[in-house]
Design a protein around this motif. Sequence first.
Motif, PDB file in Angstrom:
ATOM      1  N   UNK A   1      24.153  30.586  61.844  1.00 17.92           N
ATOM      2  CA  UNK A   1      25.448  30.252  61.751  1.00 17.92           C
ATOM      3  C   UNK A   1      25.565  28.973  60.802  1.00 17.92           C
ATOM      4  N   UNK A   2      24.523  28.060  60.957  1.00 20.30           N
ATOM      5  CA  UNK A   2      24.626  26.665  60.085  1.00 20.30           C
ATOM      6  C   UNK A   2      24.472  27.110  58.646  1.00 20.30           C
ATOM      7  N   UNK A   3      24.021  28.289  58.316  1.00 21.52           N
ATOM      8  CA  UNK A   3      23.822  28.441  56.466  1.00 21.52           C
ATOM      9  C   UNK A   3      25.362  29.039  56.280  1.00 21.52           C
ATOM     10  N   UNK A   4      25.726  30.040  56.996  1.00 19.76           N
ATOM     11  CA  UNK A   4      27.163  30.516  56.690  1.00 19.76           C
ATOM     12  C   UNK A   4      28.172  29.247  56.410  1.00 19.76           C
ATOM     13  N   UNK A   5      28.221  28.387  57.736  1.00 19.85           N
ATOM     14  CA  UNK A   5      29.045  27.320  57.489  1.00 19.85           C
ATOM     15  C   UNK A   5      28.848  26.281  56.359  1.00 19.85           C
ATOM     16  N   UNK A   6      27.468  26.336  55.936  1.00 14.52           N
ATOM     17  CA  UNK A   6      27.160  25.170  54.803  1.00 14.52           C
ATOM     18  C   UNK A   6      27.825  25.911  53.479  1.00 14.52           C
ATOM     19  N   UNK A   7      27.779  27.448  53.449  1.00 16.66           N
ATOM     20  CA  UNK A   7      27.938  28.176  52.191  1.00 16.66           C
ATOM     21  C   UNK A   7      29.577  28.123  52.330  1.00 16.66           C
ATOM     22  N   UNK A   8      30.323  28.160  53.241  1.00 12.98           N
ATOM     23  CA  UNK A   8      31.840  28.241  53.223  1.00 12.98           C
ATOM     24  C   UNK A   8      32.252  26.728  52.946  1.00 12.98           C
ATOM     25  N   UNK A   9      31.349  25.646  53.397  1.00 10.03           N
ATOM     26  CA  UNK A   9      31.804  24.374  52.804  1.00 10.03           C
ATOM     27  C   UNK A   9      31.759  24.382  51.377  1.00 10.03           C
ATOM     28  N   UNK A  10      30.747  24.724  50.632  1.00 11.26           N
ATOM     29  CA  UNK A  10      30.393  24.671  49.470  1.00 11.26           C
ATOM     30  C   UNK A  10      31.506  25.426  48.851  1.00 11.26           C
ATOM     31  N   UNK A  11      31.924  26.257  49.029  1.00 12.04           N
ATOM     32  CA  UNK A  11      32.986  27.196  48.315  1.00 12.04           C
ATOM     33  C   UNK A  11      34.237  26.480  48.564  1.00 12.04           C
ATOM     34  N   UNK A  12      34.703  25.868  49.613  1.00  8.57           N
ATOM     35  CA  UNK A  12      35.846  25.150  49.881  1.00  8.57           C
ATOM     36  C   UNK A  12      35.714  23.808  48.609  1.00  8.57           C
ATOM     37  N   UNK A  13      34.863  23.334  48.502  1.00  7.63           N
ATOM     38  CA  UNK A  13      34.732  22.015  47.577  1.00  7.63           C
ATOM     39  C   UNK A  13      34.664  22.390  46.151  1.00  7.63           C
ATOM     40  N   UNK A  14      34.110  23.529  45.805  1.00  9.36           N
ATOM     41  CA  UNK A  14      34.169  24.077  44.542  1.00  9.36           C
ATOM     42  C   UNK A  14      35.547  24.256  43.673  1.00  9.36           C
ATOM     43  N   UNK A  15      35.474  23.813  42.590  1.00  7.21           N
ATOM     44  CA  UNK A  15      36.927  23.991  41.838  1.00  7.21           C
ATOM     45  C   UNK A  15      37.446  25.351  41.618  1.00  7.21           C
ATOM     46  N   UNK A  16      38.602  25.606  41.754  1.00  3.10           N
ATOM     47  CA  UNK A  16      38.950  27.130  41.324  1.00  3.10           C
ATOM     48  C   UNK A  16      39.036  27.445  39.823  1.00  3.10           C
ATOM     49  N   UNK A  17      38.628  28.641  39.587  1.00  4.58           N
ATOM     50  CA  UNK A  17      38.739  29.066  37.998  1.00  4.58           C
ATOM     51  C   UNK A  17      39.893  29.038  37.589  1.00  4.58           C
ATOM     52  N   UNK A  18      40.244  28.589  36.340  1.00  5.61           N
ATOM     53  CA  UNK A  18      41.681  28.658  35.488  1.00  5.61           C
ATOM     54  C   UNK A  18      41.461  29.811  34.698  1.00  5.61           C
ATOM     55  N   UNK A  19      42.630  30.587  34.790  1.00  2.00           N
ATOM     56  CA  UNK A  19      42.729  31.798  33.865  1.00  2.00           C
ATOM     57  C   UNK A  19      43.798  31.316  33.018  1.00  2.00           C
ATOM     58  N   UNK A  20      43.342  31.740  31.696  1.00  2.00           N
ATOM     59  CA  UNK A  20      44.248  31.521  30.596  1.00  2.00           C
ATOM     60  C   UNK A  20      45.343  32.510  30.506  1.00  2.00           C
ATOM     61  N   UNK A  21      45.159  33.703  30.582  1.00  2.00           N
ATOM     62  CA  UNK A  21      45.934  34.805  30.358  1.00  2.00           C
ATOM     63  C   UNK A  21      45.648  35.860  31.503  1.00  2.00           C
TER      64      UNK A  21
END
Length: 130
Positions: A1-21
């Motif tokens: 469970x700790x690894x899953x929580x760590x992965x989810x926390x990293x995804x929340x902190x990562x910047x969202x990609x910007x789509x031009x078109x």
Amino acid sequence: MNKTDDILEKLKKAPLPQIDNPEEMTDLIMGRLGPVPAAPKGGEKGSGMVVKFLPIVRAVLSLAAMWIVGFFIYLQYDVAAPTAKANLVPPGGGWEGASTLREVYKYRLCQDCKKTISYTQIKSRLYENK
């Protein structure tokens, strides 16, 4: 469970990609999916027969269900004993073989009762033989 929580926390902190078109990206994804297959319109051999046969089966089963319910309701009603005819008295007054006033009365009301055998008659015959 700790690894899953760590992965989810990293995804929340990562910047969202910007789509031009975004429109071009949607068209590109839809183009790669390919054409959507059309639904068959009864081209199969068995589908036409099923479509014609299903309403008939439904009607027959509905009629059978209604008949069963009607028969169940019919069986719930008690059938009244036939009334005695006014001046009909059996030979001997109807009390031969009867041991109580109730049996004489029952014999007088129902002439057809002698043709059928009931639990009380069987019980009384068993006690007579002992």
